[in-house]
Enzyme design. Sequence first.
Site, PDB file in Angstrom:
ATOM      1  N   HIS A 103       6.748   4.133  -1.443  1.00  0.00           N
ATOM      2  CA  HIS A 103       7.594   2.996  -1.088  1.00  0.00           C
ATOM      3  C   HIS A 103       6.918   1.643  -1.275  1.00  0.00           C
ATOM      4  O   HIS A 103       7.576   0.606  -1.184  1.00  0.00           O
ATOM      5  CB  HIS A 103       8.086   3.136   0.354  1.00  0.00           C
ATOM      6  CG  HIS A 103       9.471   2.619   0.561  1.00  0.00           C
ATOM      7  ND1 HIS A 103      10.255   2.956   1.647  1.00  0.00           N
ATOM      8  CD2 HIS A 103      10.238   1.790  -0.181  1.00  0.00           C
ATOM      9  CE1 HIS A 103      11.422   2.358   1.564  1.00  0.00           C
ATOM     10  NE2 HIS A 103      11.434   1.635   0.468  1.00  0.00           N
ATOM     11  N   ASP A 125      15.753   4.192   5.860  1.00  0.00           N
ATOM     12  CA  ASP A 125      14.410   4.750   6.006  1.00  0.00           C
ATOM     13  C   ASP A 125      14.207   5.224   7.446  1.00  0.00           C
ATOM     14  O   ASP A 125      14.745   4.623   8.384  1.00  0.00           O
ATOM     15  CB  ASP A 125      13.373   3.664   5.668  1.00  0.00           C
ATOM     16  CG  ASP A 125      12.001   4.202   5.314  1.00  0.00           C
ATOM     17  OD1 ASP A 125      11.648   5.286   5.802  1.00  0.00           O
ATOM     18  OD2 ASP A 125      11.275   3.517   4.569  1.00  0.00           O
ATOM     19  N   HIS A 127      11.344   4.951   8.658  1.00  0.00           N
ATOM     20  CA  HIS A 127      10.274   4.044   9.069  1.00  0.00           C
ATOM     21  C   HIS A 127      10.658   2.595   8.775  1.00  0.00           C
ATOM     22  O   HIS A 127      11.418   2.322   7.837  1.00  0.00           O
ATOM     23  CB  HIS A 127       8.979   4.384   8.328  1.00  0.00           C
ATOM     24  CG  HIS A 127       8.618   5.840   8.398  1.00  0.00           C
ATOM     25  ND1 HIS A 127       9.038   6.749   7.450  1.00  0.00           N
ATOM     26  CD2 HIS A 127       7.900   6.531   9.309  1.00  0.00           C
ATOM     27  CE1 HIS A 127       8.587   7.949   7.776  1.00  0.00           C
ATOM     28  NE2 HIS A 127       7.888   7.850   8.894  1.00  0.00           N
ATOM     29  N   ASP A 129       8.432   0.303   7.859  1.00  0.00           N
ATOM     30  CA  ASP A 129       7.536  -0.226   6.823  1.00  0.00           C
ATOM     31  C   ASP A 129       7.221  -1.690   7.083  1.00  0.00           C
ATOM     32  O   ASP A 129       7.206  -2.521   6.181  1.00  0.00           O
ATOM     33  CB  ASP A 129       8.142  -0.033   5.435  1.00  0.00           C
ATOM     34  CG  ASP A 129       8.271   1.441   5.071  1.00  0.00           C
ATOM     35  OD1 ASP A 129       7.597   2.269   5.722  1.00  0.00           O
ATOM     36  OD2 ASP A 129       9.049   1.769   4.162  1.00  0.00           O
ATOM     37  N   HIS A 142       2.377   2.099   1.675  1.00  0.00           N
ATOM     38  CA  HIS A 142       3.802   2.447   1.714  1.00  0.00           C
ATOM     39  C   HIS A 142       4.398   2.216   3.109  1.00  0.00           C
ATOM     40  O   HIS A 142       5.623   2.292   3.263  1.00  0.00           O
ATOM     41  CB  HIS A 142       4.054   3.880   1.233  1.00  0.00           C
ATOM     42  CG  HIS A 142       3.630   4.967   2.174  1.00  0.00           C
ATOM     43  ND1 HIS A 142       4.017   6.282   1.990  1.00  0.00           N
ATOM     44  CD2 HIS A 142       2.847   4.981   3.278  1.00  0.00           C
ATOM     45  CE1 HIS A 142       3.495   7.039   2.955  1.00  0.00           C
ATOM     46  NE2 HIS A 142       2.790   6.270   3.722  1.00  0.00           N
ATOM     47  N   ASP A 227      14.717   5.474   0.957  1.00  0.00           N
ATOM     48  CA  ASP A 227      13.593   6.394   1.125  1.00  0.00           C
ATOM     49  C   ASP A 227      14.199   7.745   1.508  1.00  0.00           C
ATOM     50  O   ASP A 227      14.952   7.847   2.484  1.00  0.00           O
ATOM     51  CB  ASP A 227      12.669   5.877   2.233  1.00  0.00           C
ATOM     52  CG  ASP A 227      11.385   6.668   2.364  1.00  0.00           C
ATOM     53  OD1 ASP A 227      11.430   7.907   2.228  1.00  0.00           O
ATOM     54  OD2 ASP A 227      10.336   6.059   2.637  1.00  0.00           O
ATOM     55  N   ASP A 229      13.041  10.131   3.027  1.00  0.00           N
ATOM     56  CA  ASP A 229      12.748  10.625   4.375  1.00  0.00           C
ATOM     57  C   ASP A 229      13.710  10.060   5.416  1.00  0.00           C
ATOM     58  O   ASP A 229      13.618  10.391   6.604  1.00  0.00           O
ATOM     59  CB  ASP A 229      11.287  10.388   4.763  1.00  0.00           C
ATOM     60  CG  ASP A 229      10.925   8.931   5.045  1.00  0.00           C
ATOM     61  OD1 ASP A 229      11.816   8.116   5.347  1.00  0.00           O
ATOM     62  OD2 ASP A 229       9.724   8.606   4.966  1.00  0.00           O
ATOM     63  N   GLU A 272       9.822   8.041  -2.606  1.00  0.00           N
ATOM     64  CA  GLU A 272       9.156   9.027  -1.754  1.00  0.00           C
ATOM     65  C   GLU A 272       9.615  10.469  -1.993  1.00  0.00           C
ATOM     66  O   GLU A 272       9.471  11.316  -1.107  1.00  0.00           O
ATOM     67  CB  GLU A 272       9.300   8.660  -0.267  1.00  0.00           C
ATOM     68  CG  GLU A 272       8.621   7.350   0.117  1.00  0.00           C
ATOM     69  CD  GLU A 272       7.096   7.410   0.164  1.00  0.00           C
ATOM     70  OE1 GLU A 272       6.549   8.519   0.065  1.00  0.00           O
ATOM     71  OE2 GLU A 272       6.472   6.333   0.301  1.00  0.00           O
TER      72      GLU A 272
END
Length: 300
Positions: A103, A125, A127, A129, A142, A227, A229, A272
């Site tokens: 990412h 996402d 996360h 980030d 990332h 992303d 995830d 990712e």
Amino acid sequence: MRREVRIIGAPTDYGANRRGVDMGPSAIRYAGLAAELDSLGRTCTDDGDLTVARAEERNPDAASTIGSAKFLREVREVCERLSEEVAATIADGAFPLVLGGDHSIAIGTMNGANRDADAGVVWFDAHADFNTPETSPSGNVHGMPLAAALGYGEFGEGWNPSAGIDPSNVALVGLRDLDEPERVAVRESDVTAFTMSDIDERGVGPVTEEALEVAADGTTGVHVSLDLDWLDPNEAPGVGTPVRGGVTYREAHAAMEIVADQGALRSLELVEVNPVLDERNETASLATELAASAFGKRVI
């Protein structure tokens, strides 16, 4: 949305803590991305991959003058080249579809997408980030791209990775795993953050619609960063930082269909995907399907 879609691969794993995500662009292509886009009536041009040296050939600490950030010099090189590719694609009247890679490449995508523009961002996402070299517990870039593109943190060597994006036009969707410094930074910023609890309570449709409204308000278009995830690991096993409790297969498609319906998509990146951790290329296939939904694919 522009009819011609230009695919740009950024096969880097400099920003990740597990090798293999650099093979993501190849896996997504193998899953039939071009055919999916062609079936939607898009003119699909594949510009191939940026040339990226293997991480094993570089010293992760060579340019880490601040905090514990790893491969800063390499991330910068990739992102600056990617920014030029994305900006040139938009200038040519085509639509940039960027395939990661980890990412960290989003720094380059957002810099290119926001050149001579005022773009908003929707960040799908698990996360935020939102770490910086000073706050990151791992040093993996990332976990820093959104903070970097919004101008937070110091990245050394005279590099200013800010894309000039207004934080009030940024929406994060589906958060469920943040470090404590990130929680504080997100709360104190002007970004809009929706957690998985918001999706549970309100539904993915209303949350995505509001996120897009935030990103599109007064802007020239919306960059979507997806992303994989963001999805639950049962749906997308081939990611480097899986977190239980993500969105389902249908919720993800519903969100991308809303992205298409909103009509302001300026650029899109899929990141990712890690084939080394995947099962029968399942995650790459899902990335391809979700891209098709974002470009307007429907059941009827």
